[in-house]
Design a protein around this motif. Structure first.
Motif, PDB file in Angstrom:
ATOM      1  N   LYS A 340       0.831  -1.219   0.000  1.00 23.43           N
ATOM      2  CA  LYS A 340       0.000   0.000   0.000  1.00 23.43           C
ATOM      3  C   LYS A 340       0.859   1.261   0.000  1.00 23.43           C
ATOM      4  N   ALA A 341       1.800   1.289  -0.939  1.00 18.42           N
ATOM      5  CA  ALA A 341       2.727   2.409  -1.048  1.00 18.42           C
ATOM      6  C   ALA A 341       2.375   3.260  -2.258  1.00 18.42           C
ATOM      7  N   ALA A 342       2.812   4.511  -2.238  1.00 18.99           N
ATOM      8  CA  ALA A 342       2.676   5.384  -3.396  1.00 18.99           C
ATOM      9  C   ALA A 342       3.580   4.874  -4.514  1.00 18.99           C
ATOM     10  N   PHE A 343       3.180   5.161  -5.747  1.00 16.07           N
ATOM     11  CA  PHE A 343       3.923   4.681  -6.918  1.00 16.07           C
ATOM     12  C   PHE A 343       4.197   5.852  -7.840  1.00 16.07           C
ATOM     13  N   LEU A 344       5.452   5.920  -8.345  1.00 14.26           N
ATOM     14  CA  LEU A 344       5.836   6.998  -9.246  1.00 14.26           C
ATOM     15  C   LEU A 344       6.714   6.421 -10.345  1.00 14.26           C
ATOM     16  N   LEU A 345       6.227   6.492 -11.578  1.00 13.04           N
ATOM     17  CA  LEU A 345       6.981   6.042 -12.741  1.00 13.04           C
ATOM     18  C   LEU A 345       7.340   7.277 -13.552  1.00 13.04           C
ATOM     19  N   GLY A 346       8.634   7.595 -13.630  1.00 19.19           N
ATOM     20  CA  GLY A 346       9.050   8.823 -14.283  1.00 19.19           C
ATOM     21  C   GLY A 346      10.056   8.601 -15.389  1.00 19.19           C
ATOM     22  N   GLY A 347      10.150   9.581 -16.272  1.00 19.86           N
ATOM     23  CA  GLY A 347      11.118   9.541 -17.359  1.00 19.86           C
ATOM     24  C   GLY A 347      10.830  10.656 -18.346  1.00 19.86           C
ATOM     25  N   PHE A 348      11.805  10.898 -19.217  1.00 18.61           N
ATOM     26  CA  PHE A 348      11.564  11.863 -20.292  1.00 18.61           C
ATOM     27  C   PHE A 348      10.636  11.269 -21.349  1.00 18.61           C
ATOM     28  N   GLY A 349      10.729   9.950 -21.545  1.00 12.79           N
ATOM     29  CA  GLY A 349       9.861   9.261 -22.483  1.00 12.79           C
ATOM     30  C   GLY A 349       8.702   8.597 -21.771  1.00 12.79           C
ATOM     31  N   CYS A 350       7.950   7.802 -22.524  1.00 14.32           N
ATOM     32  CA  CYS A 350       6.796   7.098 -21.969  1.00 14.32           C
ATOM     33  C   CYS A 350       6.648   5.771 -22.697  1.00 14.32           C
ATOM     34  N   THR A 351       6.705   4.677 -21.972  1.00 14.68           N
ATOM     35  CA  THR A 351       6.543   3.361 -22.567  1.00 14.68           C
ATOM     36  C   THR A 351       5.064   3.035 -22.742  1.00 14.68           C
ATOM     37  N   VAL A 352       4.791   2.016 -23.555  1.00 18.46           N
ATOM     38  CA  VAL A 352       3.398   1.608 -23.730  1.00 18.46           C
ATOM     39  C   VAL A 352       2.848   1.016 -22.433  1.00 18.46           C
ATOM     40  N   VAL A 603       0.421   6.447 -26.351  1.00 17.94           N
ATOM     41  CA  VAL A 603      -1.015   6.145 -26.455  1.00 17.94           C
ATOM     42  C   VAL A 603      -1.341   5.573 -27.830  1.00 17.94           C
ATOM     43  N   ARG A 604      -0.757   6.157 -28.877  1.00 20.34           N
ATOM     44  CA  ARG A 604      -1.016   5.642 -30.229  1.00 20.34           C
ATOM     45  C   ARG A 604      -0.391   4.259 -30.415  1.00 20.34           C
ATOM     46  N   GLU A 605       0.791   4.048 -29.857  1.00 22.07           N
ATOM     47  CA  GLU A 605       1.405   2.719 -29.917  1.00 22.07           C
ATOM     48  C   GLU A 605       0.543   1.700 -29.180  1.00 22.07           C
ATOM     49  N   LEU A 606       0.002   2.096 -28.042  1.00 18.14           N
ATOM     50  CA  LEU A 606      -0.851   1.190 -27.278  1.00 18.14           C
ATOM     51  C   LEU A 606      -2.099   0.819 -28.065  1.00 18.14           C
ATOM     52  N   ALA A 607      -2.676   1.767 -28.775  1.00 16.88           N
ATOM     53  CA  ALA A 607      -3.855   1.468 -29.598  1.00 16.88           C
ATOM     54  C   ALA A 607      -3.509   0.482 -30.702  1.00 16.88           C
ATOM     55  N   ASP A 608      -2.334   0.637 -31.325  1.00 21.89           N
ATOM     56  CA  ASP A 608      -1.906  -0.316 -32.354  1.00 21.89           C
ATOM     57  C   ASP A 608      -1.700  -1.703 -31.753  1.00 21.89           C
ATOM     58  N   ARG A 609      -1.103  -1.756 -30.556  1.00 17.52           N
ATOM     59  CA  ARG A 609      -0.890  -3.056 -29.907  1.00 17.52           C
ATOM     60  C   ARG A 609      -2.223  -3.726 -29.585  1.00 17.52           C
ATOM     61  N   ALA A 610      -3.190  -2.932 -29.144  1.00 21.43           N
ATOM     62  CA  ALA A 610      -4.502  -3.494 -28.810  1.00 21.43           C
ATOM     63  C   ALA A 610      -5.171  -4.079 -30.045  1.00 21.43           C
ATOM     64  N   GLU A 611      -5.031  -3.400 -31.160  1.00 23.00           N
ATOM     65  CA  GLU A 611      -5.642  -3.885 -32.396  1.00 23.00           C
ATOM     66  C   GLU A 611      -4.997  -5.188 -32.861  1.00 23.00           C
ATOM     67  N   LEU A 612      -3.677  -5.319 -32.638  1.00 29.56           N
ATOM     68  CA  LEU A 612      -2.956  -6.518 -33.076  1.00 29.56           C
ATOM     69  C   LEU A 612      -2.920  -7.610 -32.012  1.00 29.56           C
ATOM     70  N   GLY A 613      -3.330  -7.288 -30.799  1.00 25.21           N
ATOM     71  CA  GLY A 613      -3.291  -8.278 -29.727  1.00 25.21           C
ATOM     72  C   GLY A 613      -1.915  -8.512 -29.164  1.00 25.21           C
ATOM     73  N   PHE A 614      -1.049  -7.503 -29.196  1.00 26.23           N
ATOM     74  CA  PHE A 614       0.309  -7.635 -28.688  1.00 26.23           C
ATOM     75  C   PHE A 614       0.401  -7.058 -27.282  1.00 26.23           C
ATOM     76  N   PRO A 615       1.429  -7.460 -26.510  1.00 25.18           N
ATOM     77  CA  PRO A 615       1.623  -6.888 -25.172  1.00 25.18           C
ATOM     78  C   PRO A 615       1.819  -5.378 -25.256  1.00 25.18           C
ATOM     79  N   PRO A 616       1.456  -4.650 -24.189  1.00 26.88           N
ATOM     80  CA  PRO A 616       0.995  -5.159 -22.891  1.00 26.88           C
ATOM     81  C   PRO A 616      -0.505  -5.401 -22.810  1.00 26.88           C
ATOM     82  N   VAL A 617      -1.218  -5.234 -23.942  1.00 27.29           N
ATOM     83  CA  VAL A 617      -2.658  -5.486 -23.914  1.00 27.29           C
ATOM     84  C   VAL A 617      -2.919  -6.960 -23.648  1.00 27.29           C
ATOM     85  N   SER A 618      -2.140  -7.833 -24.237  1.00 23.17           N
ATOM     86  CA  SER A 618      -2.212  -9.259 -23.951  1.00 23.17           C
ATOM     87  C   SER A 618      -1.000  -9.646 -23.115  1.00 23.17           C
TER      88      SER A 618
END
Length: 716
Positions: A340-352, A603-618
């Protein structure tokens, strides 16, 4: 005879003295049975059975084993301590009601119980190695969750989580815990609309979760330090995990400046095994409540954890190469949920994966307003491949005219960063006419031009010299540099700017920082030194297509992450900072760099992954090994309903001369890899099915072993 008799008379007192010494030593020892067998020894009166996790990695042995606790070990044999036990003895080897024999192995006592479910004779604990309880219930629960998620054994995870013992260090006392610091001021978090609110929630002891898109510039270590200080002010602990030692040193310095000495520790491999264990014990004992470190620190046993933070989760250094190969991000997600700890994911970029956390509502975005981004980020200019081909300066001096002008102007005000995708001289060559890669006639390896060889070509695999090369596709005889290495780039830039010093930073020698004066700094991705003062005056990102053209699902995301990491070291647009990227401007990652919009790209990469059924959606798992073994394990596993089996496909052998990496087939063996894909929510069932099938095969000793990897980072 007389001389021999004299020697015997002189030796007699010495023999008697040795006998007396041995007898006194025997009397001085506490009479007890041998520690390896404890034959006939009296057992502890209360809770005489210890449940032990034996440090043996195969998944078919992934369980707790019951051992009898001798009375003389009763006080020391507490849950969490290291012990030594006999393992592997047969049921026929029983003497005095105790099972004996087998090999000595280390382990951990998990709990003490009154009775054993096993009805046969138990072996006794051989020895308590240390009274230090290094395996806390929280750490044990975390390691169990990680083992289940990645289809591995608990013993393998504990080898990653608990460092080797150093008895001398354990005898040293740890300092007392420091008092709580005051809640920090927002500082750099005030640049983000929701930053101060996040800091206040952590200081209250709440558990906010955020995906933080950091502004470019040198301020992010201080912002991480303030988040940790907020957790400490609430009486809780903080854990920050970064990809490498250089980054950890920057956060360490920021924490020391904000909190003072003695309130945090740095856990990296550079500290050495003894010092690292000393600091780990201070954390385990509760003397220190804040930790910053590299990958292995994700298991640091911080007391009452209030914040877990990870920086740059897309860096490959966060992926553990040893079984079961967990990823830092996933381990910290488990810790945030369990503790039950706070979570912080940081970076200049953003992963899917980070975008998915926001998309599902598990975490909230934490980013600056567009107006502030435009002011803080440098100006981005692009040079496409067609522009480069028409540019005579690019062919003659390695730099397009635009890049050359930006470098020349930047050198008037400070250092200029030059990022090159490959190290070395000219790693890859191709036909100038048709761009077919130049191959060795002997082994089909890539041809290279090495420094100081006067234009001679050599094979990068077998090392043979290639004379009279011609293209097998078009018959051409002229070559062009497919990718030019960092050393060759430094050499050519030195000729283009003869009055300016040229420095290089790469795998063989990485610079931590460079002074704030004119210089060309040529580096490979990830090895960029920090420019002292205001930062770099300009940056040139060369051969962008080499990053974008990698045959990998993450090629675009990785290229953008590398570019953002370099561009963030450049001064803002208000201060005249400019970045030139040599890549096709219409491509999605290049446009995301121009707009400085990594979250939108993810976000756009994630939408493409969702359409193809690739991680991290699956969820996916990779099974690799000899073809028959792969087919047998997949057939044996009770896969979740609807699971897809992709492949198997042959695994390419590692190139000769390259060190063998985790997952590579052994030399001379033909391996295949199959990918197993399941719907969201079925990842745990997939891991359990594969682990069970692997355990059955190992227990029966059927066929050749296969390698399992849940959530493989590279799926092609």
């Amino acid at each position: 005879m007389s001389s021999e008799n004299g020697r015997s008379e002189r030796e007699a007192p010495e023999v008697e003295q040795l006998a007396l010494i041995r007898e006194s030593v025997r009397k001085a020892k506490v009479p007890r049975a041998k520690p390896r067998t404890w034959r006939g020894a009296v057992l502890a009166k209360e809770l005489p059975v210890a449940r032990v996790l034996v440090d043996k990695g195969p998944v078919h042995l992934d369980r707790l084993w019951d051992y009898a606790v001798p009375a003389e070990l009763d006080a020391e044999a507490r849950p969490g301590v290291r012990v030594r036990v006999r393992f592997g003895a047969g049921t026929r080897n029983v003497r005095g009601g105790r099972r004996e024999g087998g090999g000595l192995l280390d382990g951990f006592i998990v709990e003490r119980v009154a009775e054993s479910e096993y009805q046969g004779p138990l072996a006794a604990l051989a020895q308590v190695l240390s009274p230090e309880p290094v395996l806390s219930p929280a750490l044990l629960g975390l390691c169990r969750s990680v083992a289940d998620r990645y289809a591995g054994s608990l013993a393998d995870v504990l080898q990653l989580a608990v460092p080797p013992r150093h008895a001398r260090i354990e005898a040293e006392p740890s300092p007392g815990p420091a008092p709580r610091p005051a809640a920090p001021e927002p500082g750099g978090w005030a640049r983000y609309p929701t930053g101060p609110a996040y800091l206040q929630a952590v200081a209250r002891g709440d558990a906010p979760r955020a995906v933080w898109t950091a502004l470019p510039g040198p301020h992010w270590p201080g912002e991480l330090a303030r988040a940790a200080a907020a957790a400490l002010s609430a009486g809780r602990g903080a854990l920050i995990v970064v990809p490498d030692g250089r980054t950890a040193a920057r956060v360490d310095a920021a924490l020391g400046e904000l909190l003072g000495a003695g309130r945090h520790v740095l856990l990296t491999a550079d500290t050495g095994p003894e010092e690292r264990y000393r600091r780990w014990l201070a954390v385990s004992r509760g003397a220190v409540r804040a930790v910053v470190g590299t990958r292995a620190a994700m298991f640091a046993p911080v007391r009452d954890l209030g914040l877990v933070a990870i920086w740059d989760d897309g860096d490959s250094s966060h992926s553990e190469p040893h079984a079961p190969q967990p990823h830092t991000r996933e381990v910290l997600l488990l810790r945030a949920a369990h503790e039950k700890a706070a979570f912080l994911l940081g970076g200049f970029g953003c992963t899917v994966e980070a975008a998915q956390l926001v998309e599902t509502g598990w975490a909230l975005p934490l980013a600056a307003a567009r107006e502030r981004i435009r002011v803080t980020a440098p100006r981005i200019r692009t040079v496409g491949e067609a522009d480069e081909a028409r540019d005579a300066a690019a062919r003659a001096a390695r730099l397009p005219t635009v890049a050359w002008e930006v470098a020349r102007e930047g050198l008037k005000h400070g250092p200029v960063l030059v990022q090159v995708p490959r190290r070395g001289y000219v790693p890859r060559l191709a036909c100038e006419r048709c761009r077919e890669p130049a191959r060795c006639a002997h082994c089909a390896g890539p041809l290279e031009a090495r420094a100081g060889d006067d234009g001679l070509l050599h094979c990068g695999w077998c090392g043979q010299e290639a004379r009279d090369w011609h293209c097998g596709e078009c018959g051409g005889f002229r070559l062009r540099a497919q990718v030019v290495g960092a050393r060759r780039t430094a050499e050519e830039l030195g000729r283009a700017f003869p009055a300016v010093p040229v420095r290089t930073s790469g795998r063989d020698h990485i610079l931590d920082s460079v002074p704030d004066r004119p210089a060309l700094v040529v580096c490979t991705p990830g090895a960029e030194p920090v420019a002292e003062g205001a930062g770099y005056a300009a940056a040139l990102l060369l051969d962008g297509w080499a990053l974008l053209g990698r045959p990998d699902l993450r090629a675009g995301e990785e290229a953008l992450r590398r570019w953002l990491g370099a561009a963030a070291l450049v001064r803002g647009q208000e201060a005249g900072g400019t970045v030139v990227v040599v890549a096709e401007p219409t491509l999605r990652p290049v446009q995301a760099l121009v707009r400085w919009d990594p979250a939108g790209h993810a976000v756009r990469e994630l939408a493409d992954r969702a359409e193809l059924g690739f991680p991290p959606v699956s969820r996916m798992a990779a099974v690799s090994g000899p073809p028959d073994a792969v087919a047998e394990l997949i057939a044996m596993a009770e896969l979740p309903e609807g699971a897809d089996v992709l492949g198997p496909v042959p695994l390419p052998p590692p190139p000769p001369g390259r060190p063998r990496r985790a997952g590579d087939p052994p030399p001379g063996e033909h391996w295949e890899r199959a990918l197993l894909r399941v719907r969201p929510g079925q990842g745990a069932a997939l891991a359990a099915a594969l682990k069970t099938a692997q355990a059955i095969r190992l227990a029966r000793r059927e066929g050749e072993p296969v390698r399992l990897r849940v959530d493989p980072p590279d799926i092609g």
